[in-house]
Design an enzyme around this catalytic site. Structure first.
Site, PDB file in Angstrom:
ATOM      1  NE  ARG A 165      52.749  29.436  40.284  1.00  0.00           N
ATOM      2  CZ  ARG A 165      52.690  28.239  39.782  1.00  0.00           C
ATOM      3  NH1 ARG A 165      53.159  27.993  38.565  1.00  0.00           N
ATOM      4  NH2 ARG A 165      52.144  27.257  40.455  1.00  0.00           N
ATOM      5  CB  CYS A 224      74.166  36.084  40.556  1.00  0.00           C
ATOM      6  SG  CYS A 224      74.353  37.486  39.459  1.00  0.00           S
ATOM      7  CE1 TYR A 267      54.789  28.429  46.146  1.00  0.00           C
ATOM      8  CE2 TYR A 267      54.233  29.074  43.918  1.00  0.00           C
ATOM      9  CZ  TYR A 267      54.186  29.296  45.277  1.00  0.00           C
ATOM     10  OH  TYR A 267      53.522  30.400  45.735  1.00  0.00           O
ATOM     11  N   PRO A 277      37.932  32.708  43.677  1.00  0.00           N
ATOM     12  CG  PRO A 277      36.896  32.800  41.576  1.00  0.00           C
ATOM     13  CD  PRO A 277      36.653  33.089  43.048  1.00  0.00           C
TER      14      PRO A 277
HETATM   15  C1  PLP Z   1      45.301  33.162  47.536  1.00  0.00           C
HETATM   16  C2  PLP Z   1      43.905  33.103  48.064  1.00  0.00           C
HETATM   17  C3  PLP Z   1      42.820  32.808  47.218  1.00  0.00           C
HETATM   18  C4  PLP Z   1      42.988  32.447  45.765  1.00  0.00           C
HETATM   19  O1  PLP Z   1      43.591  31.204  45.606  1.00  0.00           O
HETATM   20  P1  PLP Z   1      43.689  30.521  44.158  1.00  0.00           P
HETATM   21  O2  PLP Z   1      44.367  29.249  44.418  1.00  0.00           O
HETATM   22  O3  PLP Z   1      44.482  31.430  43.291  1.00  0.00           O
HETATM   23  O4  PLP Z   1      42.281  30.346  43.673  1.00  0.00           O
HETATM   24  C5  PLP Z   1      41.549  32.845  47.758  1.00  0.00           C
HETATM   25  N1  PLP Z   1      41.347  33.131  49.071  1.00  0.00           N
HETATM   26  C6  PLP Z   1      42.366  33.394  49.913  1.00  0.00           C
HETATM   27  C7  PLP Z   1      42.084  33.694  51.329  1.00  0.00           C
HETATM   28  C8  PLP Z   1      43.681  33.386  49.437  1.00  0.00           C
HETATM   29  O5  PLP Z   1      44.690  33.636  50.273  1.00  0.00           O
END
Ligand code: PLP
Length: 419
Positions: free
Chosen positions: A312, A342, A316, A274
């Site tokens: 972000r 800019c 996104y 996570p």
């Molecule tokens: C970025 C990533 C995560 C974490 O993703 P979250 O959406 O922030 O929980 C876990 N494993 C891998 C391989 C990632 O690239």
């Protein structure tokens, strides 16, 4: 218990008024609540109580050493995607045997670094990478522990830039080729096949995609068994979403329940990675209003934080709630909250109802703890902002604001230009 809360009209982080921090440290700044970080990690980890598991916090969401140290202290492992993250992880005190290494483009020097460190496993994302890891391990007289990152082709229902488990994505190996990969890997001299891995995307707000991915992996695990290939680890990746606006993602306990229920009969150690769910809502970006400006069709609030500080929204179209650090009684306005850069893509919010702020007022851009500072840049030669951690009634600058000297560190002018 909320650790960003109003006392009277004033926004606090734990027991510290944010105004006070901004006055002492200056703006913009990233602010993290220690109590929230700790609580989020413990809730997530305890959701898998009774299950043989290792929670490996995903470094790239936020790699500040103070946060990494906190998670190491709480017994976390670490998910890394670069040699730089490995360096940070070791510096923060993570034990190498709790570090997993993911990423589609591991370089030879990074592979060697991880082999010499003795990490728990490489999550391998292509057959060519597998061959390189085998070769490097041979040269270093090591055996490389690997899992194959499988692309289970499930739709996580998230923004296309943050979905990673579809057949068209660059990540992992499709399920058919994965079996081939395992057969190859199990014959390689310097490879130790130890696990299976997936990571299907980020900011996922329902349990179903995780259940689907797990089912797909379980079919592969059965096939591997039939082939006599024994593995120890099942790595489910990360991706659990958080509430930025009106999303209602599963609570970590529901997420864990969904995974545990689908795990029946699988006798492997579970690994979880996570990131966002641990740090996202534990951080805010504090910014000061520089100017107000009215265009014929729009109202602008110009802040001292821009897209280089928090990417972000631009990248996104991500939503971040914006709250006043001191509430006023004025009626709200509708405005674009924009930075000093800019680029027309430099915004924190578009057509947003926000308080009727004035020059000099402070705003808190919420849910900025994940992919905030780590994605920030020096674009427009803007200094990277400080990071501050609050613990109870004290605050600690855990990264100083850059200086102009930092900005040019490492740059040189070749002598022929100095004639
Ligand atoms: C970025 C990533 C995560 C974490 O993703 P979250 O959406 O922030 O929980 C876990 N494993 C891998 C391989 C990632 O690239």
């Amino acid at each position: 218990m909320h650790h960003f809360h109003y006392r009277g009209n004033e926004l606090y982080c734990e027991d510290v008024p944010i105004q006070k921090i901004a006055a002492e440290v200056g703006t913009p700044l990233y602010l993290y609540s220690h109590a929230t970080l700790k609580r989020h990690f413990l809730i997530f980890n305890e959701a898998f109580e009774g299950i043989d598991r290792l929670v490996c916090y995903s470094a790239k969401a936020n790699t500040n050493l103070a946060l990494l140290k906190l998670f190491a202290n709480l017994g976390s492992g670490l998910d890394i995607v670069s040699g730089g993250e490995l360096y940070r992880g070791l510096k923060a005190g993570f034990s190498p045997d709790r570090i997993v290494y993911s990423g589609v483009g591991k370089r030879v020097d990074e592979i060697d670094y991880a082999l010499n460190t003795g990490i728990l496993m490489f999550n391998v994302e292509s057959l060519e990478e597998l061959a390189v890891i085998n070769q490097r391990a041979g040269l270093l007289a090591k055996k490389a522990p690997v899992a194959i990152r499988v692309n289970p082709d499930v739709d996580p229902g998230t923004h296309p830039y943050i979905s990673t488990g579809l057949e068209k994505n660059k990540f992992g190996i499709d399920t058919k080729t994965a079996i081939e990969g395992y057969k190859v890997a199990s014959r390689l001299e310097n490879i130790d096949v130890v696990g299976i891995d997936c990571h299907i995307g980020s900011q996922i707000t329902e349990a179903k995609p995780f259940e689907d991915a797990l089912k797909s992996l379980e079919r592969l695990i059965t096939e591997l068994k039939a082939l006599g290939i024994k593995i120890k680890y099942l790595d489910m990746g990360g991706g659990l979403g958080i509430t930025y606006d009106a999303e209602s993602p599963p609570h970590p306990r529901e997420y864990a329940r969904a995974i545990i229920d689908s795990l029946q009969g699988v006798d492997l150690q579970l690994i979880l990675e996570p990131g966002r769910v641990i740090v996202g809502n534990a951080g805010t970006l504090i910014t000061r209003v520089l100017y107000r400006k009215a265009a014929p069709v729009k109202e602008f609030v110009i802040t001292d934080a821009g897209m280089n500080d928090l990417m972000r929204p631009s990248l996104y179209k991500a939503f971040h709630a914006i709250q006043p650090v001191v509430k006023t009684a004025h009626a709200p306005i509708k405005a674009d909250v924009v930075g000093p850069i800019c680029e027309s893509g430099d915004f924190l919010a578009v057509d947003r109802e926000i308080p009727d702020v004035k020059q000099g007022d402070l705003l808190a851009v919420m849910s900025a703890g994940a992919y905030g500072f780590t994605m920030s840049s020096n674009y427009c030669s803007r200094l990277r902002v400080p990071e501050v951690m609050v613990a109870d009634e004290r605050f600690y600058v855990v990264r100083a604001r850059q200086t102009y000297e930092d900005l040019v560190a490492g740059e040189t002018i070749p002598s022929f230009l100095n004639s």
